[in-house]
Design a protein around this motif. Sequence first.
Motif, PDB file in Angstrom:
ATOM      1  N   GLN A 106       3.883  22.186  12.386  1.00  0.00           N
ATOM      2  CA  GLN A 106       3.149  21.327  12.605  1.00  0.00           C
ATOM      3  C   GLN A 106       3.256  20.513  11.187  1.00  0.00           C
ATOM      4  OE1 GLN A 106      -0.774  23.649  10.952  1.00  0.00           O
ATOM      5  NE2 GLN A 106      -0.720  24.442  13.603  1.00  0.00           N
ATOM      6  N   VAL A 107       2.802  19.473  10.984  1.00  0.00           N
ATOM      7  CA  VAL A 107       3.047  17.614  10.762  1.00  0.00           C
ATOM      8  C   VAL A 107       1.326  17.254  10.298  1.00  0.00           C
ATOM      9  CG1 VAL A 107       3.998  15.441  10.840  1.00  0.00           C
ATOM     10  CG2 VAL A 107       5.214  17.633  11.642  1.00  0.00           C
ATOM     11  N   GLY A 108       0.989  17.061   9.533  1.00  0.00           N
ATOM     12  CA  GLY A 108      -0.156  17.088   9.066  1.00  0.00           C
ATOM     13  C   GLY A 108      -1.970  18.108   9.692  1.00  0.00           C
ATOM     14  N   GLY A 109      -0.641  18.343   9.926  1.00  0.00           N
ATOM     15  CA  GLY A 109      -2.191  19.534  10.670  1.00  0.00           C
ATOM     16  C   GLY A 109      -1.886  19.496  12.302  1.00  0.00           C
ATOM     17  N   SER A 110      -1.522  19.004  13.091  1.00  0.00           N
ATOM     18  CA  SER A 110      -1.217  19.106  14.342  1.00  0.00           C
ATOM     19  C   SER A 110       0.068  19.449  14.585  1.00  0.00           C
ATOM     20  CB  SER A 110      -1.338  18.093  14.850  1.00  0.00           C
ATOM     21  OG  SER A 110      -1.927  16.957  14.606  1.00  0.00           O
ATOM     22  N   THR A 111       0.341  20.382  15.937  1.00  0.00           N
ATOM     23  CA  THR A 111       1.747  21.183  16.510  1.00  0.00           C
ATOM     24  C   THR A 111       2.124  19.938  16.788  1.00  0.00           C
ATOM     25  OG1 THR A 111       0.096  23.204  16.888  1.00  0.00           O
ATOM     26  CG2 THR A 111       2.471  22.674  17.480  1.00  0.00           C
ATOM     27  N   VAL A 112       3.978  20.053  16.539  1.00  0.00           N
ATOM     28  CA  VAL A 112       4.398  19.399  16.899  1.00  0.00           C
ATOM     29  C   VAL A 112       5.275  19.593  18.726  1.00  0.00           C
ATOM     30  CG1 VAL A 112       6.933  18.349  16.703  1.00  0.00           C
ATOM     31  CG2 VAL A 112       4.825  18.587  14.695  1.00  0.00           C
ATOM     32  N   THR A 113       4.619  19.517  19.689  1.00  0.00           N
ATOM     33  CA  THR A 113       5.297  19.832  20.834  1.00  0.00           C
ATOM     34  C   THR A 113       6.126  18.604  21.858  1.00  0.00           C
ATOM     35  OG1 THR A 113       3.436  18.907  21.935  1.00  0.00           O
ATOM     36  CG2 THR A 113       3.198  20.980  21.190  1.00  0.00           C
ATOM     37  N   LYS A 114       6.417  17.822  21.170  1.00  0.00           N
ATOM     38  CA  LYS A 114       6.955  16.053  21.305  1.00  0.00           C
ATOM     39  C   LYS A 114       7.283  15.232  20.904  1.00  0.00           C
ATOM     40  CE  LYS A 114       2.960  14.178  22.852  1.00  0.00           C
ATOM     41  NZ  LYS A 114       1.631  13.278  23.951  1.00  0.00           N
ATOM     42  N   PRO A 115       8.231  14.902  20.958  1.00  0.00           N
ATOM     43  CA  PRO A 115       8.316  12.985  19.766  1.00  0.00           C
ATOM     44  C   PRO A 115       7.171  12.443  19.058  1.00  0.00           C
ATOM     45  CG  PRO A 115       9.667  13.224  21.701  1.00  0.00           C
ATOM     46  CD  PRO A 115       8.775  13.639  22.262  1.00  0.00           C
ATOM     47  N   HIS A 116       7.494  12.982  18.096  1.00  0.00           N
ATOM     48  CA  HIS A 116       5.747  12.289  17.361  1.00  0.00           C
ATOM     49  C   HIS A 116       6.340  10.474  17.050  1.00  0.00           C
ATOM     50  CE1 HIS A 116       7.099  13.685  13.601  1.00  0.00           C
ATOM     51  NE2 HIS A 116       6.950  14.371  14.077  1.00  0.00           N
ATOM     52  N   SER A 117       5.357   9.829  16.579  1.00  0.00           N
ATOM     53  CA  SER A 117       6.342   7.745  16.052  1.00  0.00           C
ATOM     54  C   SER A 117       5.647   8.199  14.808  1.00  0.00           C
ATOM     55  CB  SER A 117       5.915   7.016  17.022  1.00  0.00           C
ATOM     56  OG  SER A 117       4.045   7.360  17.195  1.00  0.00           O
ATOM     57  N   LYS A 132       0.428  -1.525  -0.016  1.00  0.00           N
ATOM     58  CA  LYS A 132       0.075  -0.040  -0.350  1.00  0.00           C
ATOM     59  C   LYS A 132       0.536   0.959  -0.539  1.00  0.00           C
ATOM     60  CE  LYS A 132      -1.554   1.938   3.741  1.00  0.00           C
ATOM     61  NZ  LYS A 132      -2.700   1.508   5.098  1.00  0.00           N
ATOM     62  N   ARG A 133       0.567   2.417  -0.454  1.00  0.00           N
ATOM     63  CA  ARG A 133       1.335   3.263  -0.698  1.00  0.00           C
ATOM     64  C   ARG A 133       1.010   3.809   0.402  1.00  0.00           C
ATOM     65  NH1 ARG A 133       1.662   5.952  -6.919  1.00  0.00           N
ATOM     66  NH2 ARG A 133       3.134   4.090  -8.018  1.00  0.00           N
ATOM     67  N   SER A 134       2.040   5.330   1.197  1.00  0.00           N
ATOM     68  CA  SER A 134       1.481   5.913   1.893  1.00  0.00           C
ATOM     69  C   SER A 134       1.457   7.398   0.439  1.00  0.00           C
ATOM     70  CB  SER A 134       3.089   6.281   2.505  1.00  0.00           C
ATOM     71  OG  SER A 134       2.860   7.537   3.558  1.00  0.00           O
ATOM     72  N   SER A 135       0.168   7.866   1.364  1.00  0.00           N
ATOM     73  CA  SER A 135      -0.578   8.841   0.874  1.00  0.00           C
ATOM     74  C   SER A 135       0.927  10.391   1.631  1.00  0.00           C
ATOM     75  CB  SER A 135      -1.836   9.095   1.328  1.00  0.00           C
ATOM     76  OG  SER A 135      -1.948   9.439   2.812  1.00  0.00           O
ATOM     77  N   GLY A 136       1.827   9.824   2.315  1.00  0.00           N
ATOM     78  CA  GLY A 136       2.187  11.810   2.585  1.00  0.00           C
ATOM     79  C   GLY A 136       1.563  12.464   4.073  1.00  0.00           C
ATOM     80  N   THR A 137       2.325  13.328   4.278  1.00  0.00           N
ATOM     81  CA  THR A 137       2.188  13.909   5.233  1.00  0.00           C
ATOM     82  C   THR A 137       1.988  15.406   4.920  1.00  0.00           C
ATOM     83  OG1 THR A 137       0.906  14.175   7.213  1.00  0.00           O
ATOM     84  CG2 THR A 137       3.000  14.053   6.751  1.00  0.00           C
ATOM     85  N   THR A 138       1.515  16.330   5.454  1.00  0.00           N
ATOM     86  CA  THR A 138       2.171  18.118   5.308  1.00  0.00           C
ATOM     87  C   THR A 138       2.757  18.716   6.256  1.00  0.00           C
ATOM     88  OG1 THR A 138       0.133  18.397   6.135  1.00  0.00           O
ATOM     89  CG2 THR A 138      -0.009  18.616   3.792  1.00  0.00           C
ATOM     90  N   ILE A 139       4.095  19.192   6.490  1.00  0.00           N
ATOM     91  CA  ILE A 139       4.918  19.832   7.351  1.00  0.00           C
ATOM     92  C   ILE A 139       4.456  21.722   6.681  1.00  0.00           C
ATOM     93  CG2 ILE A 139       7.119  20.406   7.939  1.00  0.00           C
ATOM     94  CD1 ILE A 139       8.180  17.402   6.687  1.00  0.00           C
ATOM     95  N   PRO A 170      14.499  33.185  12.076  1.00  0.00           N
ATOM     96  CA  PRO A 170      13.211  32.237  11.855  1.00  0.00           C
ATOM     97  C   PRO A 170      12.964  31.980  10.347  1.00  0.00           C
ATOM     98  CG  PRO A 170      13.355  34.529  13.379  1.00  0.00           C
ATOM     99  CD  PRO A 170      14.987  34.345  12.906  1.00  0.00           C
ATOM    100  N   ILE A 171      12.289  30.181  10.321  1.00  0.00           N
ATOM    101  CA  ILE A 171      12.858  30.826   8.714  1.00  0.00           C
ATOM    102  C   ILE A 171      11.188  29.748   8.700  1.00  0.00           C
ATOM    103  CG2 ILE A 171      14.517  29.843   8.495  1.00  0.00           C
ATOM    104  CD1 ILE A 171      14.511  26.877   9.071  1.00  0.00           C
ATOM    105  N   SER A 172      10.577  29.829   7.896  1.00  0.00           N
ATOM    106  CA  SER A 172       9.330  29.192   7.715  1.00  0.00           C
ATOM    107  C   SER A 172       9.406  27.884   6.076  1.00  0.00           C
ATOM    108  CB  SER A 172       8.210  30.903   7.049  1.00  0.00           C
ATOM    109  OG  SER A 172       8.098  31.506   8.761  1.00  0.00           O
ATOM    110  N   MET A 173       8.876  27.412   6.596  1.00  0.00           N
ATOM    111  CA  MET A 173       8.176  26.659   4.639  1.00  0.00           C
ATOM    112  C   MET A 173       7.471  25.348   4.400  1.00  0.00           C
ATOM    113  SD  MET A 173      11.931  23.693   5.176  1.00  0.00           S
ATOM    114  CE  MET A 173      13.043  24.526   5.543  1.00  0.00           C
ATOM    115  N   GLN A 174       6.721  25.533   3.831  1.00  0.00           N
ATOM    116  CA  GLN A 174       5.655  24.209   3.425  1.00  0.00           C
ATOM    117  C   GLN A 174       6.095  23.282   2.756  1.00  0.00           C
ATOM    118  OE1 GLN A 174       5.095  27.971   2.910  1.00  0.00           O
ATOM    119  NE2 GLN A 174       4.338  27.896   5.382  1.00  0.00           N
TER     120      GLN A 174
END
Length: 270
Positions: free
Chosen positions: A81-92, A13-20, A41-45
């Motif tokens: 933000q990864v996948g629309g959620s703010t990164v506040t701790k290590p994610h798996s 199954k292909r992964s659909s990827g996620t946004t950053i 300060p840097i910004s990128m999407q």
Amino acid sequence: MSQTVTPGTVDMKRSSGTTIDIQDLSIEYQTGSKTIRALEPISMQIKAGEFVSVVGPSGCGKSTLLKAVAGLIRPSSGSVQVGGSTVTKPHSDLGIVFQNPLLMDWRTIISNVLLQAEMRDIPKEEAVAKAKALLAQVGLGGFENHRPHELSGGMQQRVGICRALLHEPPLIIMDEPFGALDALTREQMCYDLQSLWIERRPTVLFITHSIAEATLLSDRVIVLSGRPGRILAEFQLNRERPRRFDDEDDPEVDRVSREIRRLLAVKNSA
């Protein structure tokens, strides 16, 4: 040495990827009485399924940026933000590949790959089938029961990539994964990675010192300045895939490579 693999050889199954989405991110370190500003300060999407490379001089904050996306360090200001959620701790929900594959020498090759399944409670039969398919795709079929010390550096790094892909994450972050390899092995590893990415289309954030690797693999190349890192330029690469290193005479590749070298040479001489 594995052979270049054409897309479609593994039915997974292909992964659909996620946004950053990175907004006004800055990171400072405290060392004794000194404050070191690693990133301005840097910004990128980054779009879902996009392959983005970040290049820049040593110490410019490339690895710091990667760690912030993984949640391994906290921003001094701004947000990730990864996948629309703010990164506040290590994610798996991601795969990580470092310059050193970090294999466990007492485990076989396939059991090193299956470590992901053990950590995530993936059913064993399903995980074993995926692990064997991934190893075969990167030319390591038949090496499942070998130990890491019996493999070359390039083969060990392939195992690390297979381990990162086993759970089909939507995001892969790679910190100079081919930096310790010889030139010929690096070239083959790039082809292997390209085939795996075409097959699954996760989002990839790829840190490298190699302009050739970046232009071969990427949809977009982001150039950082010397520390504190800030974005100097972004370059879109629209060539069809699969690509080869002997396409370097392509006008687009030549133009982008020359411009990146010019930017880094100017900043490094300042």
